[in-house]
Design an enzyme around this catalytic site. Sequence first.
Site, PDB file in Angstrom:
ATOM      1  N   ASP A   1      31.489  36.165  28.545  1.00 11.12           N
ATOM      2  CA  ASP A   1      31.732  35.733  29.923  1.00 11.12           C
ATOM      3  C   ASP A   1      30.490  35.065  30.522  1.00 11.12           C
ATOM      4  OD1 ASP A   1      32.684  35.486  32.465  1.00 11.12           O
ATOM      5  OD2 ASP A   1      33.161  37.607  32.748  1.00 11.12           O
TER       6      ASP A   1
ATOM      7  N   GLY B   1      37.420  27.991  32.765  1.00 11.28           N
ATOM      8  CA  GLY B   1      37.978  26.642  32.609  1.00 11.28           C
ATOM      9  C   GLY B   1      36.973  25.524  32.842  1.00 11.28           C
TER      10      GLY B   1
ATOM     11  N   ASP C   1      39.762  34.318  38.022  1.00 17.49           N
ATOM     12  CA  ASP C   1      40.380  35.637  37.810  1.00 17.49           C
ATOM     13  C   ASP C   1      41.741  35.746  38.497  1.00 17.49           C
ATOM     14  OD1 ASP C   1      37.927  35.976  36.717  1.00 17.49           O
ATOM     15  OD2 ASP C   1      37.503  37.881  37.701  1.00 17.49           O
TER      16      ASP C   1
HETATM   17  C1  GLA Z   1      34.613  37.914  35.367  1.00 14.78           C
HETATM   18  C2  GLA Z   1      35.799  37.751  34.433  1.00 14.78           C
HETATM   19  C3  GLA Z   1      36.705  38.947  34.557  1.00 14.78           C
HETATM   20  C4  GLA Z   1      35.942  40.207  34.207  1.00 14.78           C
HETATM   21  C5  GLA Z   1      34.715  40.329  35.109  1.00 14.78           C
HETATM   22  C6  GLA Z   1      33.804  41.458  34.662  1.00 14.78           C
HETATM   23  O1  GLA Z   1      35.004  37.907  36.691  1.00 14.78           O
HETATM   24  O2  GLA Z   1      36.488  36.571  34.728  1.00 14.78           O
HETATM   25  O3  GLA Z   1      37.818  38.813  33.687  1.00 14.78           O
HETATM   26  O4  GLA Z   1      35.584  40.191  32.868  1.00 14.78           O
HETATM   27  O5  GLA Z   1      33.941  39.134  35.084  1.00 14.78           O
HETATM   28  O6  GLA Z   1      32.673  41.586  35.461  1.00 14.78           O
END
Ligand code: GLA
Length: 755
Positions: free
Chosen positions: A507, A549, A570
Amino acid sequence: MKKLTLALFAGLILVFACQRTPSDRKIDLTVPWRFHSGDDPAWTGATFDDSKWELINPTDIWEHQGYKNLDGFAWYRMRVVIPHILIDDAYIKDSIQFKLGKIDDYDQVFLNGELIGENGKNILPKIQPRPDFFKGPSQWDTERRYTLAANDPRVHWDQENIIAVRAYDRGGAGGMFSKPFEISMVDLPDHIKFDFGQSGFKFVGDTLISRQFAVYNISQKEEFKGTLTIHANRCDNGSLLFKQETVLNMPPGIRTVFTVNIIKDLAVPATVYFSYREKSSGKEVKERLEMPYILTPKPGKTPRINGALVFGIRPWSPLLYKIAATGEPPLTYSAEGLPEGLHLHADDGLITGMLSKKGEYTVKLKVTNSVGTAGRNLTIKCGDLISLTPPLGWNSWNVWGLTVSDKKVRQAGDAFVSSGLISHGWTYINIDDGWEDTHDKNGNIIPNFKFPNMKEMCNYIHSLGLKVGIYSSPGPRTCGGYEGSYSFEEKDAQHYADWGIDYLKYDWCSYGGIAPNPNDHQLKFPYREMRRYIRKVNRDIHYSLCQYGMGDVWKWGNEVDGNSWRTTGDIEDSWESLSGIGFSQDKCSPFSAPGRWNDPDMLVVGWVGWGPKLHYTRLTPNEQYTHMSLWSLLAAPLLIGCDLTQLDDFTLNLLTNDEVLAINQDPSGKQARQAWKTDECQIWIRDLEDGSKAIGLFNLTEYPLPVNVKLNDLGLKGKWMMRDVWPQKDLGLVETHFEMNVLPHGVRLLVLRKP
Ligand code: GLA
C-alpha cells in the site's frame, strides 16, 4: 400494448410498496454554485462580485467537472433568500441548519462574510472564528451540517444571503460532493432518530425474520409524545405482512429498543416502514428498511465440486489447493492424473506438494459420499503466472481496522471452515494494516504484541486448508502509521516467505512523502522493487498493488508483475461509495486477464466497522446483491470484510452462490463491459470461457424499474437459453428482447447460453 400496460401496472404497485418517503420543508441548494480555484480571503465577502466565476454542480467532485488535476484550494459561492416561512412552519423554532453534502478534504463555511463552520484544520488563520460554530472531526466523508440559532445575526431572514465555502483538497478527489445540500430548521426529524445499526436481521426457522432497532430522542431539552407505527409490505404485490402501533413518549435523551418479528417467505423481497408521529404537531419522522430475501438454493446432499477450474503455480513453490465441495459429509476425495510431486489427502481434499517442471496438467477430481459422486476437471498450470482466477478470501481491514490480532485472524480461519465458506472456494485469510511493530537493529521486521508468533499462526491457517495474506507499504510508514517496508524490502519479503505468507497487499501510503508528485517511473519503482524480492523467495505470493488507481495503474500493473491492483480509493458501506466505484470500472475492463486483476476494493457486507466498534452494513439487501453480482462480473478479487464470527444467514447466502462465484472465477479472465447505460439503469455483459454471456441488469434508481433488454443492443444475435443466476433457475429461450423488473438499487444477474 397489453404487455406494456401490465408492466406499467406492476411497476406502479411496486412503486407504491417500495418507494422512499418525502421530506420536510427545506431550501434546496442542489443548484449550480459559482466556483473558482485558488484562495483569496476577499472571496468570503458578501459584496464580492462572483458573476464571472464558472458554474459547478455541488453534488459531484470537481474532477468530474473539468478540474481533473486540481488539488489545494478552491471556493464555492451561492446566493439564497432564506424565507421566514421556514420558522413559521417549523414545530421547533430554535435553530437553522445548513447541510452541505460532504467536502473533500477540509472546509470553512461563511455566511454573509462570517465564519459559521469548519471541518478540518483551521486553514485560514487570519479569520478569527466565533466560539459558537460547528467544528467537525476533519474527515472528508463526514456529512457537513452547520447549525446556528434562528436569531443569529449572521442569518438574514427574507433577504439574500451569501454562502461561501473555502475547500481544501489534499489530493485525489476534491471539493463538494454527495447530498443533501439544503437549508432547513432543526426540527423533529433531526431529533428523533431510528437506529438500525446495532443489530442485523435474524432468521428464526424457515419463515420468521426478526430485527432489533432503537428509536431515540437525541434532543437534550425537547420532549415528544406520539405514536410509533411499523408496517411491512411485500415488494411484488404490495400486500401487508405486518402492522403494529405503539404509543410512545420520548423524554430528552431517551432511547427505546424494539424488536419486529415478521413472518414471510424468505425468498420474497419486502420493506418495513417505520414512522413516529408527534401528537401535537402531527409531524412525522419516517424510515424504511428493506428486508433480506434469500435467493441462493441450499446446497444439496449429493456432492458438488466448486471453486476454480484452473490453478497456477510456479516450479519449486509449495502448493496448497483445497478441493472445494459441498454435499452431505463425510466426503471422500480422489484425483486422477496428479503430476509427480503432488499428493492428495483423500479425507479432506487437500492437494499439497511441489512441481519441478513447467507444464499443464489436467486432473480428474472426484468427490464421493453416501448419496453419490461428483466429478470435474482441474487444470494445474505450472508456469510463471499465479492467481489465474481472482482471489477469494477475507481481509481484516473493513471489519477490524487497526485492531486486528492473531486471535481475530484465527477466528476468521475457523469461521471459513465452520460456516462452509471453504466449500465454495473461499481461500485467503488476509491481515491488513496494524500487525507491524518495528525493524530491529538487524533489519528484521517484528510483529507487534497482537501477533505473538506469526509463523505459528500461518501454520494454523494452512492446517485448515487456507492461505494467509499480509500487508505493508513501500513507504516508511503504513497508512495506519505502522512500520512500512521502506529500505527493508528484501528482508521483509524473506520474512513473509519464512512465515508462510501467500498474499501481499502493498500500500503506497507514506511513499507519497518520498515521491510527492510521482511520474510514471516513480509510480512503478517501489512496486518493481518489492516484486524483485518476492520473486526471489520459493513461495507463490499473490502480489496486490494498492495505490488507489494512481497513474491508471490498470494500464501498467502487469508490467510490474502485480497480480491485482486497486483501481480506486477506499470503499465504504454506502450506495454512493459502492455505485461510484462499481459503475466506473469500464475503463479498466480491457486490462483484466488471468493473473492480472482489477481490484475495486473489498466487500462491505455483514458486520463491518473498521474496528473496534462494528455495525451491520448500511447497504440494503438489494445493494448487496448488486455488490456481489457486479464484483463477479468485474472479475474482481472478492475479499470479505466482515466479522465472520457473526455471519448471518443472509450474508452467508450472498457469499455461497456457486453460480455467481463461477462467473467471478471464470477462467477466461475477461471483465464485463458496460453495454448499456441510462440515468436509471445499466447493463453489463461479460464473455465467459464457454461462449456464454453473463449479464447484469442494474437499477440505479430508488424505485422498482422494468428493464427492457434488446439483444441487438448488447451485440447478441439469435436464440439464447436464459438462466436466472441467483435463484439458479432456467427462464427459457429468449430471442430479440425480454423485459424484467429490477428492485431499487438491485440487480438481475443472468447467463445466456447458446441452446
Ligand atoms: C489504505 C488502504 C486500505 C487499508 C488501509 C490500512 O487506506 O486503501 O485498504 O489497507 O490503508 O491503513
